[in-house]
Design an enzyme around this catalytic site. Structure first.
Site, PDB file in Angstrom:
ATOM      1  N   ARG A 267      -4.173   7.694  -0.279  1.00 21.92           N
ATOM      2  CA  ARG A 267      -3.280   7.576  -0.012  1.00 21.92           C
ATOM      3  C   ARG A 267      -2.436   6.972  -1.628  1.00 21.92           C
ATOM      4  O   ARG A 267      -1.472   5.926  -1.005  1.00 21.92           O
ATOM      5  CB  ARG A 267      -2.666   6.716   1.000  1.00 21.92           C
ATOM      6  CG  ARG A 267      -3.659   5.335   0.985  1.00 21.92           C
ATOM      7  CD  ARG A 267      -1.842   5.166   2.127  1.00 21.92           C
ATOM      8  NE  ARG A 267      -3.122   3.482   2.473  1.00 21.92           N
ATOM      9  CZ  ARG A 267      -2.178   2.839   3.473  1.00 21.92           C
ATOM     10  NH1 ARG A 267      -1.196   2.497   3.473  1.00 21.92           N
ATOM     11  NH2 ARG A 267      -2.901   1.253   3.951  1.00 21.92           N
TER      12      ARG A 267
ATOM     13  N   LYS B  29       1.608   4.064  -3.362  1.00 23.98           N
ATOM     14  CA  LYS B  29       0.677   3.712  -2.612  1.00 23.98           C
ATOM     15  C   LYS B  29       1.619   4.269  -1.733  1.00 23.98           C
ATOM     16  O   LYS B  29       2.745   4.499  -1.359  1.00 23.98           O
ATOM     17  CB  LYS B  29       0.775   2.332  -2.276  1.00 23.98           C
ATOM     18  CG  LYS B  29      -0.109   2.298  -1.424  1.00 23.98           C
ATOM     19  CD  LYS B  29      -0.557   0.991  -1.574  1.00 23.98           C
ATOM     20  CE  LYS B  29      -1.275   0.095  -0.143  1.00 23.98           C
ATOM     21  NZ  LYS B  29      -1.910  -1.043   0.274  1.00 23.98           N
TER      22      LYS B  29
ATOM     23  N   GLY C 219      -2.367  10.272   3.630  1.00 25.86           N
ATOM     24  CA  GLY C 219      -2.147   9.628   2.280  1.00 25.86           C
ATOM     25  C   GLY C 219      -0.683   9.209   2.031  1.00 25.86           C
ATOM     26  O   GLY C 219      -0.137   8.967   1.704  1.00 25.86           O
TER      27      GLY C 219
ATOM     28  N   ARG D 135       2.858   0.043  -7.137  1.00 26.13           N
ATOM     29  CA  ARG D 135       2.230  -1.820  -7.438  1.00 26.13           C
ATOM     30  C   ARG D 135       1.967  -1.733  -8.855  1.00 26.13           C
ATOM     31  O   ARG D 135       1.799  -0.483  -9.869  1.00 26.13           O
ATOM     32  CB  ARG D 135       0.948  -1.220  -7.044  1.00 26.13           C
ATOM     33  CG  ARG D 135      -0.022  -2.846  -7.006  1.00 26.13           C
ATOM     34  CD  ARG D 135      -1.061  -2.608  -6.018  1.00 26.13           C
ATOM     35  NE  ARG D 135      -1.987  -1.228  -5.744  1.00 26.13           N
ATOM     36  CZ  ARG D 135      -2.772  -1.342  -4.474  1.00 26.13           C
ATOM     37  NH1 ARG D 135      -2.388  -1.911  -3.920  1.00 26.13           N
ATOM     38  NH2 ARG D 135      -3.222  -0.125  -4.356  1.00 26.13           N
TER      39      ARG D 135
ATOM     40  N   ASP E 131     -14.285  -2.428  -2.576  1.00 24.15           N
ATOM     41  CA  ASP E 131     -13.186  -1.761  -2.597  1.00 24.15           C
ATOM     42  C   ASP E 131     -12.219  -2.562  -2.750  1.00 24.15           C
ATOM     43  O   ASP E 131     -10.733  -2.053  -3.902  1.00 24.15           O
ATOM     44  CB  ASP E 131     -13.059  -0.427  -2.020  1.00 24.15           C
ATOM     45  CG  ASP E 131     -13.143  -0.567  -0.402  1.00 24.15           C
ATOM     46  OD1 ASP E 131     -13.366  -1.857   0.217  1.00 24.15           O
ATOM     47  OD2 ASP E 131     -11.281  -0.371  -0.543  1.00 24.15           O
ATOM     48  N   ASN E 132     -11.802  -3.006  -2.368  1.00 23.64           N
ATOM     49  CA  ASN E 132     -10.618  -4.169  -2.168  1.00 23.64           C
ATOM     50  C   ASN E 132     -10.210  -5.332  -3.406  1.00 23.64           C
ATOM     51  O   ASN E 132      -9.933  -6.891  -2.768  1.00 23.64           O
ATOM     52  CB  ASN E 132      -9.836  -4.789  -0.839  1.00 23.64           C
ATOM     53  CG  ASN E 132      -9.615  -3.351  -0.346  1.00 23.64           C
ATOM     54  OD1 ASN E 132      -9.315  -2.463  -0.851  1.00 23.64           O
ATOM     55  ND2 ASN E 132      -9.220  -3.648   1.237  1.00 23.64           N
TER      56      ASN E 132
ATOM     57  N   ASP F  83      -4.369  -5.240  -2.865  1.00 21.81           N
ATOM     58  CA  ASP F  83      -4.369  -4.702  -1.885  1.00 21.81           C
ATOM     59  C   ASP F  83      -4.126  -5.544  -0.210  1.00 21.81           C
ATOM     60  O   ASP F  83      -4.760  -6.174   0.286  1.00 21.81           O
ATOM     61  CB  ASP F  83      -6.004  -4.318  -1.282  1.00 21.81           C
ATOM     62  CG  ASP F  83      -5.525  -2.537  -1.361  1.00 21.81           C
ATOM     63  OD1 ASP F  83      -4.828  -2.099  -0.454  1.00 21.81           O
ATOM     64  OD2 ASP F  83      -6.837  -1.784  -1.558  1.00 21.81           O
TER      65      ASP F  83
END
Ligand code: AMP
Ligand code: MG
Length: 492
Positions: free
Chosen positions: A91, A111, A124, A174, A250-251, A260
């Site tokens: 997303r 985002k 998404g 972002r 992943d963060n 995140d």
């Protein structure tokens, strides 16, 4: 003239195409600019023109693509609560890399801009509340002096987003030093393609750690450099009582920025077991677990890098393990440094005993806070201001014994009392994003009668967290007693 002068140079999009997928932002029906970070826009050299808000909203929702943008969804994998999954931007879209006037290169990412090839079952989209929350807390972290991604704007899309309720959709822009994650390397490792791994290592080193180029083993040097920055970052989180809440691999950003902002929140009562996220039932990502989790995540990065560290697997494992083991000492050093700053304990004292005694002195204070359910932020600030009430010291011998020892330690330092107080106040915020304040501001900003004023007021206070602001006592106060335990939810 466009209302924002982006200067794009999209290097990531020139990497092998296994690392991303082309995608376009979904069309927003009725984009409306909700917040715009003018200071950030100026510091990025964007020459923002605010006279035409509709045009700005069109740009910051993705309805109009600026010249030079090349939207892509980045591929990555990750360990989520310990379980491996192939993920990717489901997303989010990287619009491109902007070159700032000072030569700095930043990622510009939308985002909530609609589905991508990585969306799987997700829509998404993002909802307005969670995007405003990310805007607020990431900007608060920046003001606290903690490395973080930034938020340039939040635009409401005019589209409905279906969650438990029907919510307003939104897109957040972002700004990040990059969106390279531990999970980006895990993705490449899972594909078992040595040339792809080499390309990503070279890219990451060029972007964030150019000194590693000269190292005997650049992949190992990269690992060590990431470990160092993460140790520093987690210690800084703990300085201000920040709980990330979803430290999946992943963060975790490779450049050492906080990234995140989903279920994150700040501690009020000091308790290392605090975890606010509704899905973190095992408290994997609790406040006090953050260092261990960071090390666990870094071990996943080490595994992914191993083939590039040494062709001999045993040798690579040895070197990687050694690097990971160093995290403990590195973190302990940064943490001691942070806590010393919070208590005004200088480290230039000549007495070695003082140095050695600082760690237990800090521990004892934290134990006291935990046993008394003291507010973390307020307690440190009161110590720095010399505002611990005399009757409190008279009635609590644990506290008064500790206080006497602390004062004796301060008296042996070369600093004056005023210098100590100033040093402490520069490290102990008055204002953090208090959970009850954040909720109230978001409720007003997303309620039936949209009122952004409380949100903007809170944001303004949080931009100067270390200095007392007139008539802002309420923003410094802990939550009113008797409320329900605070819970956060992933921003999906
Ligand atoms: P996060 O919890 O935000 O770190 O997201 C974890 C993964 O889920 C990432 O790959 C996201 O892109 C994906 N994701 C989260 N929310 C959505 C959504 N609404 N639609 C599609 N993918 C999503
Ligand atoms: Mg994520």
């Amino acid at each position: 003239m466009a209302p924002l002068s982006w200067r794009f140079d999209n290097r990531y999009a020139r990497l092998p195409d296994a690392l991303f997928a082309y995608a376009k932002p979904a069309r927003a029906r009725d984009p409306r600019l909700v917040v715009f970070n003018e200071t950030l826009a100026c510091s990025l050299g964007l020459d923002p023109d605010l006279s035409d808000r509709a045009q700005l909203a069109a740009l910051l929702s993705g309805n109009t693509l600026p010249e030079g943008a090349q939207p892509i969804a980045q591929a990555y994998a990750g360990h989520q609560f310990g379980h491996f999954a192939m993920l990717g931007d489901g997303r989010a879209l990287l619009l491109g890399e902007h070159l700032c006037p000072d030569g700095q290169r930043v990622d510009v990412q939308f985002k909530g801009s609609g589905p991508t090839p990585f969306s799987r079952r997700g829509d998404g989209r993002a909802a307005l509340g969670p995007m405003l929350r990310e805007h607020l807390i990431s900007e608060a972290m920046h003001a606290l002096g903690i490395p973080t991604t930034r938020s340039l704007a939040v635009v409401a899309t005019g589209e409905a987003v279906l969650r438990e309720n029907i919510l307003d959709g939104a897109v957040l822009t972002r700004i990040a030093a990059s969106h390279l994650r531990v999970g980006t390397f895990e993705y490449v490792a899972a594909r078992n393609d040595p040339s792809l791994l080499d390309a990503l290592i070279a890219f990451t080193i060029d972007r964030h750690y150019p000194a590693c180029r000269e190292a005997e083993r650049p992949a190992l040097a990269l690992l060590e450099a990431v470990i160092e920055r993460q140790a520093f970052l987690i210690a800084e989180w703990m300085r201000v009582g920040f709980i990330h809440g979803v430290m999946n691999t992943d963060n975790m950003s490779l450049c050492g920025e906080t990234i995140d902002y989903g279920p994150c929140a700040f501690l009020d009562v000091y308790d290392p077991a605090t975890a606010f996220s509704s899905i973190d039932r095992g408290r994997r990502y609790a406040f006090g677990n953050q260092p261990q989790i960071a090390q666990w995540n870094l071990a996943r990065l080490a595994e992914a890098l191993m083939p590039a560290i040494d062709a001999d697997g045993d040798r690579a494992l040895d070197l990687a393990q050694h690097a990971i083991e160093r995290f403990g000492d590195l973190f302990a050093r940064y943490h001691l440094d942070v806590m010393r700053r919070k208590l005004g304990l200088d480290d230039d004292t000549r007495a070695d005993d003082d140095q050695a005694d600082d760690a237990p002195l800090i521990e004892q204070l934290l134990d006291w806070m935990q046993s008394r359910k003291a507010d973390y932020t307020q307690s440190f600030r009161m110590l720095g201001e010399g505002l611990i009430p005399a009757e409190r010291l008279a009635t609590d011998t644990t506290l008064s014994d500790w206080h006497t020892r602390w004062q004796a330690r301060l008296n042996r330092s070369k600093r004056s009392a005023a210098e100590t107080s100033a040093a402490m106040n520069a490290n102990n915020p008055i204002y953090i994003a208090r959970n009850h304040q954040v909720e109230a501001a978001l409720e007003a900003a997303t309620g039936p009668v949209l009122d952004i004023v409380p949100f903007e007021k809170l944001l303004t206070v949080l931009r100067t967290p270390y200095a007392a602001q007139p008539e802002c006592e309420a923003y410094a106060a802990p939550p009113p007693p008797g409320g329900r335990p605070y819970q956060t939810f992933c921003g999906t």
